[in-house]
Each structure stands twice: as C-alpha cells, then as structure tokens.
Scaffold this motif. Structure first.
Motif, PDB file in Angstrom:
ATOM      1  N   LEU A 191      59.666  23.897  36.266  1.00  0.00           N
ATOM      2  CA  LEU A 191      61.111  24.019  36.872  1.00  0.00           C
ATOM      3  C   LEU A 191      60.667  24.582  38.317  1.00  0.00           C
ATOM      4  CD1 LEU A 191      63.836  26.230  34.858  1.00  0.00           C
ATOM      5  CD2 LEU A 191      64.430  23.460  36.001  1.00  0.00           C
ATOM      6  N   VAL A 192      59.551  25.647  38.520  1.00  0.00           N
ATOM      7  CA  VAL A 192      58.800  26.220  39.794  1.00  0.00           C
ATOM      8  C   VAL A 192      57.503  25.806  40.058  1.00  0.00           C
ATOM      9  CG1 VAL A 192      60.278  28.079  39.104  1.00  0.00           C
ATOM     10  CG2 VAL A 192      57.854  27.790  38.732  1.00  0.00           C
ATOM     11  N   HIS A 193      56.444  24.649  39.709  1.00  0.00           N
ATOM     12  CA  HIS A 193      56.071  24.424  39.859  1.00  0.00           C
ATOM     13  C   HIS A 193      55.493  23.563  41.379  1.00  0.00           C
ATOM     14  CE1 HIS A 193      52.083  21.600  40.051  1.00  0.00           C
ATOM     15  NE2 HIS A 193      51.507  22.624  39.660  1.00  0.00           N
ATOM     16  N   ARG A 194      55.107  23.481  41.902  1.00  0.00           N
ATOM     17  CA  ARG A 194      55.205  22.900  43.071  1.00  0.00           C
ATOM     18  C   ARG A 194      53.277  23.128  43.569  1.00  0.00           C
ATOM     19  NH1 ARG A 194      59.503  23.571  42.285  1.00  0.00           N
ATOM     20  NH2 ARG A 194      61.331  24.441  43.078  1.00  0.00           N
ATOM     21  N   GLU A 195      53.493  21.482  44.585  1.00  0.00           N
ATOM     22  CA  GLU A 195      52.279  20.929  44.447  1.00  0.00           C
ATOM     23  C   GLU A 195      51.332  22.361  46.072  1.00  0.00           C
ATOM     24  OE1 GLU A 195      50.613  18.257  44.965  1.00  0.00           O
ATOM     25  OE2 GLU A 195      52.290  17.660  43.454  1.00  0.00           O
ATOM     26  N   GLY A 196      49.795  21.983  45.572  1.00  0.00           N
ATOM     27  CA  GLY A 196      49.190  23.347  45.800  1.00  0.00           C
ATOM     28  C   GLY A 196      49.094  24.390  45.264  1.00  0.00           C
ATOM     29  N   VAL A 197      49.815  24.683  44.202  1.00  0.00           N
ATOM     30  CA  VAL A 197      49.411  25.980  43.265  1.00  0.00           C
ATOM     31  C   VAL A 197      48.862  25.805  42.334  1.00  0.00           C
ATOM     32  CG1 VAL A 197      51.183  27.115  41.927  1.00  0.00           C
ATOM     33  CG2 VAL A 197      51.936  26.051  43.550  1.00  0.00           C
ATOM     34  N   ALA A 198      47.790  26.898  42.484  1.00  0.00           N
ATOM     35  CA  ALA A 198      46.761  26.128  41.046  1.00  0.00           C
ATOM     36  C   ALA A 198      47.488  26.726  39.621  1.00  0.00           C
ATOM     37  CB  ALA A 198      45.400  27.180  41.367  1.00  0.00           C
ATOM     38  N   ALA A 199      47.371  25.653  38.893  1.00  0.00           N
ATOM     39  CA  ALA A 199      47.549  26.628  37.727  1.00  0.00           C
ATOM     40  C   ALA A 199      47.149  25.735  36.296  1.00  0.00           C
ATOM     41  CB  ALA A 199      49.744  26.534  37.604  1.00  0.00           C
ATOM     42  N   ARG A 200      46.636  26.716  34.917  1.00  0.00           N
ATOM     43  CA  ARG A 200      46.080  25.928  34.181  1.00  0.00           C
ATOM     44  C   ARG A 200      47.167  26.135  32.643  1.00  0.00           C
ATOM     45  NH1 ARG A 200      41.032  29.346  32.956  1.00  0.00           N
ATOM     46  NH2 ARG A 200      42.419  31.533  32.385  1.00  0.00           N
ATOM     47  N   PHE A 201      46.995  25.438  31.758  1.00  0.00           N
ATOM     48  CA  PHE A 201      48.115  25.032  30.996  1.00  0.00           C
ATOM     49  C   PHE A 201      46.857  25.936  29.877  1.00  0.00           C
ATOM     50  CE2 PHE A 201      47.974  23.089  26.171  1.00  0.00           C
ATOM     51  CZ  PHE A 201      49.347  23.316  26.787  1.00  0.00           C
ATOM     52  N   GLY A 202      47.565  27.318  29.395  1.00  0.00           N
ATOM     53  CA  GLY A 202      47.473  27.812  28.853  1.00  0.00           C
ATOM     54  C   GLY A 202      47.104  28.188  26.911  1.00  0.00           C
ATOM     55  N   GLY A 203      47.841  26.378  26.252  1.00  0.00           N
ATOM     56  CA  GLY A 203      47.644  26.389  25.452  1.00  0.00           C
ATOM     57  C   GLY A 203      49.037  26.759  24.882  1.00  0.00           C
ATOM     58  N   GLU A 204      49.308  26.350  23.086  1.00  0.00           N
ATOM     59  CA  GLU A 204      50.402  26.281  22.532  1.00  0.00           C
ATOM     60  C   GLU A 204      50.593  28.149  21.234  1.00  0.00           C
ATOM     61  OE1 GLU A 204      53.347  24.085  19.414  1.00  0.00           O
ATOM     62  OE2 GLU A 204      51.843  22.690  20.147  1.00  0.00           O
ATOM     63  N   ALA A 205      51.400  29.083  21.761  1.00  0.00           N
ATOM     64  CA  ALA A 205      51.568  30.225  20.786  1.00  0.00           C
ATOM     65  C   ALA A 205      53.033  29.641  19.909  1.00  0.00           C
ATOM     66  CB  ALA A 205      52.265  31.167  21.733  1.00  0.00           C
ATOM     67  N   ALA A 206      52.697  30.256  18.897  1.00  0.00           N
ATOM     68  CA  ALA A 206      54.027  31.030  17.813  1.00  0.00           C
ATOM     69  C   ALA A 206      54.162  31.692  16.955  1.00  0.00           C
ATOM     70  CB  ALA A 206      53.299  29.411  16.136  1.00  0.00           C
ATOM     71  N   VAL A 207      55.077  32.020  16.782  1.00  0.00           N
ATOM     72  CA  VAL A 207      55.874  34.091  16.301  1.00  0.00           C
ATOM     73  C   VAL A 207      55.721  33.323  15.162  1.00  0.00           C
ATOM     74  CG1 VAL A 207      57.260  35.448  16.410  1.00  0.00           C
ATOM     75  CG2 VAL A 207      57.110  33.655  18.292  1.00  0.00           C
ATOM     76  N   LYS A 208      54.830  34.789  14.171  1.00  0.00           N
ATOM     77  CA  LYS A 208      53.937  34.242  12.794  1.00  0.00           C
ATOM     78  C   LYS A 208      56.127  35.181  11.745  1.00  0.00           C
ATOM     79  CE  LYS A 208      50.425  36.853  11.835  1.00  0.00           C
ATOM     80  NZ  LYS A 208      49.387  37.418  11.660  1.00  0.00           N
ATOM     81  N   ASP A 209      56.249  34.027  10.885  1.00  0.00           N
ATOM     82  CA  ASP A 209      57.236  34.042  10.242  1.00  0.00           C
ATOM     83  C   ASP A 209      58.088  33.781  11.318  1.00  0.00           C
ATOM     84  OD1 ASP A 209      55.450  35.169   8.485  1.00  0.00           O
ATOM     85  OD2 ASP A 209      55.501  36.663   9.329  1.00  0.00           O
ATOM     86  N   HIS A 213      60.067  29.424  13.034  1.00  0.00           N
ATOM     87  CA  HIS A 213      59.613  28.174  13.807  1.00  0.00           C
ATOM     88  C   HIS A 213      59.316  28.381  15.531  1.00  0.00           C
ATOM     89  CE1 HIS A 213      60.485  26.742   9.836  1.00  0.00           C
ATOM     90  NE2 HIS A 213      61.517  27.436   9.400  1.00  0.00           N
ATOM     91  N   LEU A 214      59.635  29.406  15.170  1.00  0.00           N
ATOM     92  CA  LEU A 214      59.348  29.846  17.233  1.00  0.00           C
ATOM     93  C   LEU A 214      57.809  29.094  17.956  1.00  0.00           C
ATOM     94  CD1 LEU A 214      61.008  30.420  20.050  1.00  0.00           C
ATOM     95  CD2 LEU A 214      60.181  32.300  19.401  1.00  0.00           C
ATOM     96  N   ARG A 215      57.942  28.137  18.521  1.00  0.00           N
ATOM     97  CA  ARG A 215      57.209  27.832  19.480  1.00  0.00           C
ATOM     98  C   ARG A 215      56.584  27.371  20.250  1.00  0.00           C
ATOM     99  NH1 ARG A 215      53.387  24.519  15.058  1.00  0.00           N
ATOM    100  NH2 ARG A 215      52.302  23.962  16.852  1.00  0.00           N
ATOM    101  N   TRP A 230      44.558  24.935  16.909  1.00  0.00           N
ATOM    102  CA  TRP A 230      44.919  25.303  17.955  1.00  0.00           C
ATOM    103  C   TRP A 230      45.993  25.949  18.677  1.00  0.00           C
ATOM    104  CZ3 TRP A 230      44.577  23.452  22.769  1.00  0.00           C
ATOM    105  CH2 TRP A 230      45.929  23.462  23.261  1.00  0.00           C
ATOM    106  N   VAL A 231      47.481  26.031  17.479  1.00  0.00           N
ATOM    107  CA  VAL A 231      48.196  27.388  18.146  1.00  0.00           C
ATOM    108  C   VAL A 231      48.177  29.022  18.093  1.00  0.00           C
ATOM    109  CG1 VAL A 231      51.167  27.862  17.882  1.00  0.00           C
ATOM    110  CG2 VAL A 231      50.363  25.748  16.958  1.00  0.00           C
ATOM    111  N   ASP A 232      48.299  29.678  19.054  1.00  0.00           N
ATOM    112  CA  ASP A 232      48.386  31.072  18.763  1.00  0.00           C
ATOM    113  C   ASP A 232      48.810  32.041  17.783  1.00  0.00           C
ATOM    114  OD1 ASP A 232      47.001  33.155  19.248  1.00  0.00           O
ATOM    115  OD2 ASP A 232      46.443  33.679  21.246  1.00  0.00           O
ATOM    116  N   LEU A 233      48.994  32.283  16.937  1.00  0.00           N
ATOM    117  CA  LEU A 233      50.070  33.365  16.353  1.00  0.00           C
ATOM    118  C   LEU A 233      49.845  33.858  16.775  1.00  0.00           C
ATOM    119  CD1 LEU A 233      49.294  31.909  12.424  1.00  0.00           C
ATOM    120  CD2 LEU A 233      50.995  31.433  14.270  1.00  0.00           C
ATOM    121  N   ILE A 234      51.244  34.991  17.219  1.00  0.00           N
ATOM    122  CA  ILE A 234      51.317  36.250  17.546  1.00  0.00           C
ATOM    123  C   ILE A 234      53.028  36.881  16.431  1.00  0.00           C
ATOM    124  CG2 ILE A 234      50.506  35.794  20.449  1.00  0.00           C
ATOM    125  CD1 ILE A 234      53.593  35.368  20.519  1.00  0.00           C
TER     126      ILE A 234
END
Length: 119
Positions: free
Chosen positions: A27-45, A47-49, A114-118
C-alpha cells in the motif's frame, strides 16, 4: 491486529527501524524507497503466517551497500539452497555486522528453515 502486534515485536528483534507486513508495504511502497524482503514469520501454535519488509534508512550505508547480496541470499534461502544462502548472509554480515535481520535469516538458513517461528 494480531499480525500487526507480531510484526511490531519483530521490529526490535530484527533491529529494524521500520518493518511492515506485505499488505502494508504494497500500500505504501513508492519508487526511490529502499526496502528489502525480511522473510516469512509464523506465530507458534497458530496458523498465522505473514511476510515482512524492512524499509531501509537512507543513512544506513552498510545495509544499502549489501542490498544486492542480501536479496540474492533471500532468493537462495527461499528456494531451499540453505548453504548458499547462509554463505551470502555471512558475506552481508562481514560488511554490516550489526544487521540483526541478516543474522537471524542466516541462523534460519543454517537450520534448514525458511519460516521464522515467533511466540
């Protein structure tokens, strides 16, 4: 709301100034804004990913300088090339040793995950 709260918790854990969920990033990304994909996270116990993106501070030169290598590491990591991903994350960390997100992604790659469990 749960996703937002979990993403906020990861902001500190990953050492990011601004971490966005994929939905917010798109929704907010614009040209010229440096960003990087941080990966995928899931909440332990649950189905929230969710996927996260770090918006980079333009004054954080080490992260800007290693963006291409970090992005390649993410690609290798996501495709299951864990050893190559870990090697590339290590290269990022040699230039940007305080990069907690790259350090965490490297830990996950070394563990074959791959998925970071939090909590």
């Amino acid at each position: 709301i749960k996703t937002v709260l979990r993403a906020c918790a990861l902001t500190g854990a990953y050492g990011c100034q601004l971490l966005l969920t994929k939905e917010t990033f798109l929704l907010v990304h614009r040209e010229g804004v440096a960003a990087r994909f941080g990966g995928e996270a899931a909440v332990k116990d649950t189905h929230l990913r969710f996927q996260v993106y770090e918006v980079l501070n333009p004054n954080d030169q080490p992260k800007i300088d290693t963006l291409a290598t970090y992005s390649l590491a993410i690609q290798k990591h996501q495709s299951g090339s864990f050893e190559e991903a870990a090697r590339l994350y290590d290269l990022v960390l040699s230039t940007s040793p305080g990069d907690l997100l790259a350090a965490r992604r490297m830990e996950l790659a070394q563990a074959g995950e791959w998925v970071d469990l939090i909590q």
